[in-house]
Every structure is written in structure tokens, then in C-alpha cells.
Design a protein around this motif. Structure first.
Motif, PDB file in Angstrom:
ATOM      1  N   GLY A 106       0.768   1.566   3.083  1.00 60.10           N
ATOM      2  CA  GLY A 106       2.040   2.043   2.575  1.00 60.10           C
ATOM      3  C   GLY A 106       2.590   1.310   1.378  1.00 60.10           C
ATOM      4  N   ASP A 107       2.111   0.088   1.102  1.00 53.89           N
ATOM      5  CA  ASP A 107       2.618  -0.644  -0.061  1.00 53.89           C
ATOM      6  C   ASP A 107       1.512  -1.170  -0.969  1.00 53.89           C
ATOM      7  OD1 ASP A 107       1.702  -2.852   1.431  1.00 53.89           O
ATOM      8  OD2 ASP A 107       3.703  -3.452   2.043  1.00 53.89           O
ATOM      9  N   THR A 108       0.293  -0.703  -0.780  1.00 53.92           N
ATOM     10  CA  THR A 108      -0.840  -1.185  -1.572  1.00 53.92           C
ATOM     11  C   THR A 108      -1.755  -0.022  -1.945  1.00 53.92           C
ATOM     12  OG1 THR A 108      -0.760  -3.260  -0.310  1.00 53.92           O
ATOM     13  CG2 THR A 108      -2.714  -2.887  -1.658  1.00 53.92           C
ATOM     14  N   PHE A 109      -2.182  -0.023  -3.202  1.00 54.92           N
ATOM     15  CA  PHE A 109      -3.122   0.998  -3.659  1.00 54.92           C
ATOM     16  C   PHE A 109      -4.049   0.378  -4.697  1.00 54.92           C
ATOM     17  CE2 PHE A 109       0.597   1.232  -6.361  1.00 54.92           C
ATOM     18  CZ  PHE A 109       0.092   1.351  -7.648  1.00 54.92           C
ATOM     19  N   GLU A 110      -5.132   1.078  -4.980  1.00 50.89           N
ATOM     20  CA  GLU A 110      -6.076   0.649  -6.009  1.00 50.89           C
ATOM     21  C   GLU A 110      -6.132   1.740  -7.064  1.00 50.89           C
ATOM     22  OE1 GLU A 110     -10.717  -0.802  -6.481  1.00 50.89           O
ATOM     23  OE2 GLU A 110     -10.027  -0.017  -4.567  1.00 50.89           O
ATOM     24  N   ILE A 111      -6.032   1.336  -8.321  1.00 47.16           N
ATOM     25  CA  ILE A 111      -6.141   2.295  -9.415  1.00 47.16           C
ATOM     26  C   ILE A 111      -7.089   1.711 -10.460  1.00 47.16           C
ATOM     27  CG2 ILE A 111      -4.030   1.456 -10.554  1.00 47.16           C
ATOM     28  CD1 ILE A 111      -3.583   4.512 -11.320  1.00 47.16           C
ATOM     29  N   ASP A 112      -8.162   2.434 -10.707  1.00 44.24           N
ATOM     30  CA  ASP A 112      -9.192   2.008 -11.663  1.00 44.24           C
ATOM     31  C   ASP A 112      -9.653   0.577 -11.409  1.00 44.24           C
ATOM     32  OD1 ASP A 112      -9.266   4.490 -12.862  1.00 44.24           O
ATOM     33  OD2 ASP A 112      -7.824   3.961 -14.412  1.00 44.24           O
ATOM     34  N   GLY A 113      -9.845   0.226 -10.143  1.00 44.83           N
ATOM     35  CA  GLY A 113     -10.378  -1.085  -9.771  1.00 44.83           C
ATOM     36  C   GLY A 113      -9.342  -2.182  -9.623  1.00 44.83           C
ATOM     37  N   GLU A 114      -8.096  -1.926  -9.978  1.00 50.78           N
ATOM     38  CA  GLU A 114      -7.029  -2.925  -9.851  1.00 50.78           C
ATOM     39  C   GLU A 114      -6.261  -2.662  -8.558  1.00 50.78           C
ATOM     40  OE1 GLU A 114      -3.246  -4.710 -12.404  1.00 50.78           O
ATOM     41  OE2 GLU A 114      -4.045  -2.740 -12.928  1.00 50.78           O
ATOM     42  N   VAL A 115      -6.224  -3.657  -7.670  1.00 47.42           N
ATOM     43  CA  VAL A 115      -5.477  -3.522  -6.424  1.00 47.42           C
ATOM     44  C   VAL A 115      -4.036  -3.944  -6.692  1.00 47.42           C
ATOM     45  CG1 VAL A 115      -5.289  -4.228  -4.006  1.00 47.42           C
ATOM     46  CG2 VAL A 115      -7.548  -3.929  -5.054  1.00 47.42           C
ATOM     47  N   VAL A 116      -3.092  -3.038  -6.380  1.00 43.51           N
ATOM     48  CA  VAL A 116      -1.682  -3.240  -6.703  1.00 43.51           C
ATOM     49  C   VAL A 116      -0.862  -3.231  -5.420  1.00 43.51           C
ATOM     50  CG1 VAL A 116       0.317  -2.308  -7.944  1.00 43.51           C
ATOM     51  CG2 VAL A 116      -1.987  -2.102  -8.929  1.00 43.51           C
ATOM     52  N   ARG A 117      -0.041  -4.245  -5.265  1.00 42.98           N
ATOM     53  CA  ARG A 117       0.917  -4.340  -4.147  1.00 42.98           C
ATOM     54  C   ARG A 117       2.281  -4.039  -4.725  1.00 42.98           C
ATOM     55  NH1 ARG A 117       4.744  -5.733  -1.251  1.00 42.98           N
ATOM     56  NH2 ARG A 117       4.702  -6.719   0.766  1.00 42.98           N
ATOM     57  N   ILE A 118       2.976  -3.030  -4.181  1.00 41.84           N
ATOM     58  CA  ILE A 118       4.305  -2.682  -4.662  1.00 41.84           C
ATOM     59  C   ILE A 118       5.220  -3.856  -4.343  1.00 41.84           C
ATOM     60  CG2 ILE A 118       6.216  -1.049  -4.545  1.00 41.84           C
ATOM     61  CD1 ILE A 118       4.151   1.083  -3.684  1.00 41.84           C
ATOM     62  N   ALA A 119       5.809  -4.439  -5.383  1.00 43.56           N
ATOM     63  CA  ALA A 119       6.485  -5.731  -5.264  1.00 43.56           C
ATOM     64  C   ALA A 119       7.809  -5.702  -4.513  1.00 43.56           C
ATOM     65  CB  ALA A 119       6.715  -6.317  -6.664  1.00 43.56           C
ATOM     66  N   ASN A 120       8.503  -4.603  -4.518  1.00 45.33           N
ATOM     67  CA  ASN A 120       9.867  -4.616  -3.986  1.00 45.33           C
ATOM     68  C   ASN A 120       9.998  -4.056  -2.573  1.00 45.33           C
ATOM     69  OD1 ASN A 120       9.236  -2.072  -5.077  1.00 45.33           O
ATOM     70  ND2 ASN A 120      11.345  -1.642  -5.688  1.00 45.33           N
ATOM     71  N   ILE A 121       8.877  -3.866  -1.867  1.00 47.91           N
ATOM     72  CA  ILE A 121       8.970  -3.304  -0.512  1.00 47.91           C
ATOM     73  C   ILE A 121       8.034  -4.007   0.469  1.00 47.91           C
ATOM     74  CG2 ILE A 121       9.658  -1.021  -1.323  1.00 47.91           C
ATOM     75  CD1 ILE A 121       6.788  -0.060  -0.692  1.00 47.91           C
ATOM     76  N   ASP A 122       8.299  -3.761   1.741  1.00 47.57           N
ATOM     77  CA  ASP A 122       7.410  -4.166   2.830  1.00 47.57           C
ATOM     78  C   ASP A 122       7.250  -2.941   3.716  1.00 47.57           C
ATOM     79  OD1 ASP A 122       5.846  -5.780   4.530  1.00 47.57           O
ATOM     80  OD2 ASP A 122       7.583  -6.212   5.789  1.00 47.57           O
ATOM     81  N   THR A 123       6.022  -2.628   4.058  1.00 45.02           N
ATOM     82  CA  THR A 123       5.754  -1.529   4.982  1.00 45.02           C
ATOM     83  C   THR A 123       4.982  -2.080   6.177  1.00 45.02           C
ATOM     84  OG1 THR A 123       3.698  -0.907   3.854  1.00 45.02           O
ATOM     85  CG2 THR A 123       5.713   0.235   3.161  1.00 45.02           C
ATOM     86  N   PRO A 124       4.954  -1.342   7.275  1.00 46.79           N
ATOM     87  CA  PRO A 124       4.243  -1.806   8.466  1.00 46.79           C
ATOM     88  C   PRO A 124       2.747  -1.999   8.194  1.00 46.79           C
ATOM     89  CG  PRO A 124       5.614   0.109   8.957  1.00 46.79           C
ATOM     90  CD  PRO A 124       5.612  -0.049   7.474  1.00 46.79           C
ATOM     91  N   GLU A 125       2.143  -2.870   8.974  1.00 43.04           N
ATOM     92  CA  GLU A 125       0.712  -3.149   8.845  1.00 43.04           C
ATOM     93  C   GLU A 125      -0.104  -2.121   9.631  1.00 43.04           C
ATOM     94  OE1 GLU A 125      -0.581  -5.377   6.838  1.00 43.04           O
ATOM     95  OE2 GLU A 125       1.362  -6.212   6.286  1.00 43.04           O
ATOM     96  N   LYS A 126      -1.293  -1.829   9.110  1.00 45.69           N
ATOM     97  CA  LYS A 126      -2.193  -0.867   9.744  1.00 45.69           C
ATOM     98  C   LYS A 126      -3.214  -1.561  10.637  1.00 45.69           C
ATOM     99  CE  LYS A 126      -4.029   2.388   7.343  1.00 45.69           C
ATOM    100  NZ  LYS A 126      -4.727   3.170   6.337  1.00 45.69           N
ATOM    101  N   GLY A 127      -3.792  -0.784  11.528  1.00 45.47           N
ATOM    102  CA  GLY A 127      -4.942  -1.228  12.305  1.00 45.47           C
ATOM    103  C   GLY A 127      -4.728  -2.516  13.067  1.00 45.47           C
ATOM    104  N   ARG A 128      -5.711  -3.409  12.970  1.00 46.07           N
ATOM    105  CA  ARG A 128      -5.653  -4.679  13.710  1.00 46.07           C
ATOM    106  C   ARG A 128      -4.560  -5.616  13.235  1.00 46.07           C
ATOM    107  NH1 ARG A 128     -11.843  -6.364  13.627  1.00 46.07           N
ATOM    108  NH2 ARG A 128     -12.105  -4.544  12.344  1.00 46.07           N
ATOM    109  N   ARG A 129      -4.067  -5.409  12.028  1.00 51.12           N
ATOM    110  CA  ARG A 129      -2.988  -6.265  11.510  1.00 51.12           C
ATOM    111  C   ARG A 129      -1.634  -5.897  12.109  1.00 51.12           C
ATOM    112  NH1 ARG A 129      -3.489  -9.534   7.012  1.00 51.12           N
ATOM    113  NH2 ARG A 129      -1.323  -8.993   6.601  1.00 51.12           N
ATOM    114  N   ALA A 130      -1.539  -4.701  12.693  1.00 48.93           N
ATOM    115  CA  ALA A 130      -0.286  -4.286  13.340  1.00 48.93           C
ATOM    116  C   ALA A 130      -0.065  -5.132  14.586  1.00 48.93           C
ATOM    117  CB  ALA A 130      -0.361  -2.807  13.719  1.00 48.93           C
ATOM    118  N   GLN A 131       1.180  -5.524  14.812  1.00 51.96           N
ATOM    119  CA  GLN A 131       1.519  -6.364  15.963  1.00 51.96           C
ATOM    120  C   GLN A 131       1.750  -5.553  17.238  1.00 51.96           C
ATOM    121  OE1 GLN A 131       1.657  -9.883  15.762  1.00 51.96           O
ATOM    122  NE2 GLN A 131       0.658  -9.418  13.822  1.00 51.96           N
ATOM    123  N   CYS A 132       1.957  -4.247  17.097  1.00 58.00           N
ATOM    124  CA  CYS A 132       2.179  -3.386  18.259  1.00 58.00           C
ATOM    125  C   CYS A 132       1.808  -1.952  17.872  1.00 58.00           C
ATOM    126  CB  CYS A 132       3.633  -3.470  18.737  1.00 58.00           C
ATOM    127  SG  CYS A 132       4.844  -2.905  17.510  1.00 58.00           S
TER     128      CYS A 132
END
Length: 142
Positions: A36-62
Motif C-alpha cells: 500500500g505504500d511501496t511501488f517499483e517504477i522502471d527499477g526504482e523502488v519508491v516508498r511513499i514518504a508521507n504515509i504508513d499502511t498495514p504490512e502484508k503477509g508474514r510482516r502483518a502482526q495480526c
């Protein structure tokens, strides 16, 4: 036959034409939404700086966090629907500890982070991860 006409006839015979000055080549960016807050465009991985979204998969706490993460990822995918041909504007702000580019992201003049917060898929980044499992029960906005 005048020279201009001869050149035109030669172009028709050989199948060569000059490109029109108004034809702009489409931008074809490679885009992959990671979460929800990270994407890759033309090989550059970008984290949207002004937000936090829930973690997916094994990184999720619940389980609830994982469910919210799926909804946030789908929301970012919706924002990125045309990024292959109309890439977002990135206001780069450095790198995070994972080497990702931190950036404010605008698409069609809209702050994507602010839109994710407004839709309920993200919270404002405060420098610490939001505790999604301790938050009051939240339903992802459809």
C-alpha cells in the motif's frame, strides 16, 4: 517532375515517411505495486514518504492487519492504473534504511499519500509504524 514531388514519390515507393511532429511517443514505464505504500517504477523502488499502511503477509502482526494491507495495496493499484503511460511525479527525499527512494508522489496533480489517508487506507507517517492490530476495529473502505 519537381524535386519535392520526386522525393514524395520515392517515399511512397519505399514505404518511408517522416514522423509527424505532433505524434508523441507513449511513455511505457514498468510499474509494480509492492504494497500500500511501496511501488517499483522502471527499477526504482519508491516508498511513499508521507504515509504508513498495514504490512502484508508474514510482516502483518495480526489477521486484521493483513486484510487491511490487501485493501491498501488494491487502493494504490487503482491510483497507479495509468502510470505506465502517465508516470507519477516524484519529489524525492532521500532513502530509507532499506535503500528505497522516499518520495512524495503526485499523480495528475493529486498527492497520492493524502488520497490514501483520506480514503482510510493509510495513516500519516509519524516516524513510527502505526499499531494496526491495536487500533479500533477498522473496515477497509471499498
Amino acid at each position: 517532375m519537381r524535386l519535392g514531388t520526386l522525393g514524395g514519390a520515392l517515399a511512397i515507393l519505399t514505404g518511408c515517411t517522416a514522423p509527424a511532429l505532433t505524434d508523441a511517443a507513449p511513455v511505457i514505464a514498468q510499474v509494480r505495486i509492492i504494497d500500500g505504500d511501496t511501488f517499483e517504477i522502471d527499477g526504482e523502488v519508491v516508498r511513499i514518504a508521507n504515509i504508513d499502511t498495514p504490512e502484508k503477509g508474514r510482516r502483518a502482526q495480526c489477521f486484521a492487519e493483513a486484510r487491511l494491507a490487501d485493501a491498501a495495496t488494491e487502493a494504490l493499484e487503482a491510483h497507479a492504473a495509468d502510470w505506465r503511460t502517465t508516470p507519477p511525479d516524484l519529489e524525492r527525499q532521500g532513502r530509507d534504511r532499506y535503500g528505497r527512494t522516499l518520495a512524495l508522489v503526485k499523480s495528475h496533480g493529486q498527492d497520492v499519500g493524502a488520497a490514501m489517508i483520506e480514503s482510510g487506507h493509510a495513516v500519516a507517517w509519524t516516524g513510527r509504524r502505526f499499531r494496526w492490530c491495536e487500533a479500533p476495529a477498522r473496515e477497509p473502505i471499498q
